[in-house]
Design a protein around this motif. Structure first.
Motif, short mmCIF file in Angstrom:
data_model
loop_
_atom_site.label_atom_id
_atom_site.label_comp_id
_atom_site.label_asym_id
_atom_site.label_seq_id
_atom_site.Cartn_x
_atom_site.Cartn_y
_atom_site.Cartn_z
N ALA A 86 0.84 -1.20 0.00
CA ALA A 86 0.00 0.00 0.00
C ALA A 86 0.87 1.26 0.00
O ALA A 86 0.51 2.28 -0.60
CB ALA A 86 -0.94 -0.01 1.20
N GLU A 87 2.04 1.17 0.62
CA GLU A 87 2.99 2.30 0.62
C GLU A 87 3.50 2.60 -0.79
O GLU A 87 4.00 3.69 -1.05
CB GLU A 87 4.17 1.99 1.54
N HIS A 88 3.38 1.63 -1.67
CA HIS A 88 3.84 1.77 -3.06
C HIS A 88 2.67 1.96 -4.02
O HIS A 88 2.85 1.89 -5.24
CB HIS A 88 4.65 0.53 -3.47
N GLY A 89 1.46 2.16 -3.47
CA GLY A 89 0.30 2.46 -4.31
C GLY A 89 -0.55 1.26 -4.71
O GLY A 89 -1.50 1.42 -5.47
N TYR A 90 -0.22 0.08 -4.22
CA TYR A 90 -1.01 -1.11 -4.55
C TYR A 90 -2.13 -1.30 -3.54
O TYR A 90 -1.99 -0.95 -2.37
CB TYR A 90 -0.12 -2.36 -4.56
N LYS A 91 -3.23 -1.88 -4.00
CA LYS A 91 -4.37 -2.21 -3.14
C LYS A 91 -4.53 -3.72 -3.22
O LYS A 91 -5.18 -4.23 -4.15
CB LYS A 91 -5.62 -1.49 -3.60
N VAL A 92 -3.96 -4.41 -2.25
CA VAL A 92 -3.96 -5.86 -2.26
C VAL A 92 -4.90 -6.37 -1.17
O VAL A 92 -4.83 -5.94 -0.03
CB VAL A 92 -2.53 -6.40 -2.01
N SER A 93 -5.75 -7.30 -1.56
CA SER A 93 -6.61 -7.97 -0.58
C SER A 93 -6.48 -9.47 -0.76
O SER A 93 -5.97 -9.95 -1.79
CB SER A 93 -8.07 -7.55 -0.76
N LYS A 94 -6.92 -10.21 0.24
CA LYS A 94 -6.81 -11.66 0.13
C LYS A 94 -7.85 -12.24 -0.83
O LYS A 94 -7.78 -13.39 -1.19
CB LYS A 94 -6.95 -12.31 1.51
N ARG A 95 -8.77 -11.44 -1.29
CA ARG A 95 -9.84 -11.90 -2.18
C ARG A 95 -9.63 -11.55 -3.64
O ARG A 95 -10.56 -11.51 -4.41
CB ARG A 95 -11.19 -11.32 -1.71
N GLN A 96 -8.42 -11.28 -4.05
CA GLN A 96 -8.19 -10.96 -5.45
C GLN A 96 -8.05 -12.24 -6.18
O GLN A 96 -7.69 -12.57 -7.12
CB GLN A 96 -6.98 -10.04 -5.61
#
Length: 96
Positions: A86-96
Motif C-alpha cells: 500500500a505504501e507503493h500504491g497497490y491495493k492488495v486484498s486476500k480476495r483478489q
C-alpha cells in the motif's frame, strides 16, 4: 518491474494471461511454481489497469512466500506485505 525490486526475488517471475482456476473455480489470479514463478491473470482483466497490477502484486506475495519456504496463505505475513505494498500504491486484498 517495480514489484521485482520490492520483493527482491531470486528466481524470475513470468506473468501470463489465461483462465486461472482454483479447485475448479474461476479466479482473477493464480501463483504457481514450475521451476520458476508463474502468475496467471484472468484474460478478462485488462492489461495495464490498476486491477491487473493489484492482482499481480497479490500473487507476488505468494511468490515471496514460496522462496522463503513459507506456507502460501493469506495470514499475518500476507497482511504485512499487503500493508507494505500500500505504501507503493497497490491495493492488495486476500480476495483478489
Amino acid at each position: 518491474m517495480k514489484l521485482q525490486k520490492i520483493f527482491n526475488l531470486k528466481e524470475p517471475v513470468r506473468v501470463s494471461i489465461g483462465n486461472p482456476l482454483w479447485k475448479g473455480e474461476a479466479i482473477n489470479g493464480l501463483y504457481t511454481w514450475e521451476g520458476f514463478h508463474t502468475i496467471t491473470v484472468d484474460h478478462g482483466i485488462p492489461f495495464g489497469t490498476e486491477e491487473f497490477a493489484n492482482i499481480v502484486a497479490h500473487e507476488y506475495i505468494h511468490a515471496w512466500q514460496c522462496e522463503m519456504g513459507l506456507k502460501l496463505s493469506h495470514g499475518k505475513v500476507f497482511k504485512w506485505w499487503a500493508e507494505k505494498l500500500a505504501e507503493h500504491g497497490y491495493k492488495v486484498s486476500k480476495r483478489q
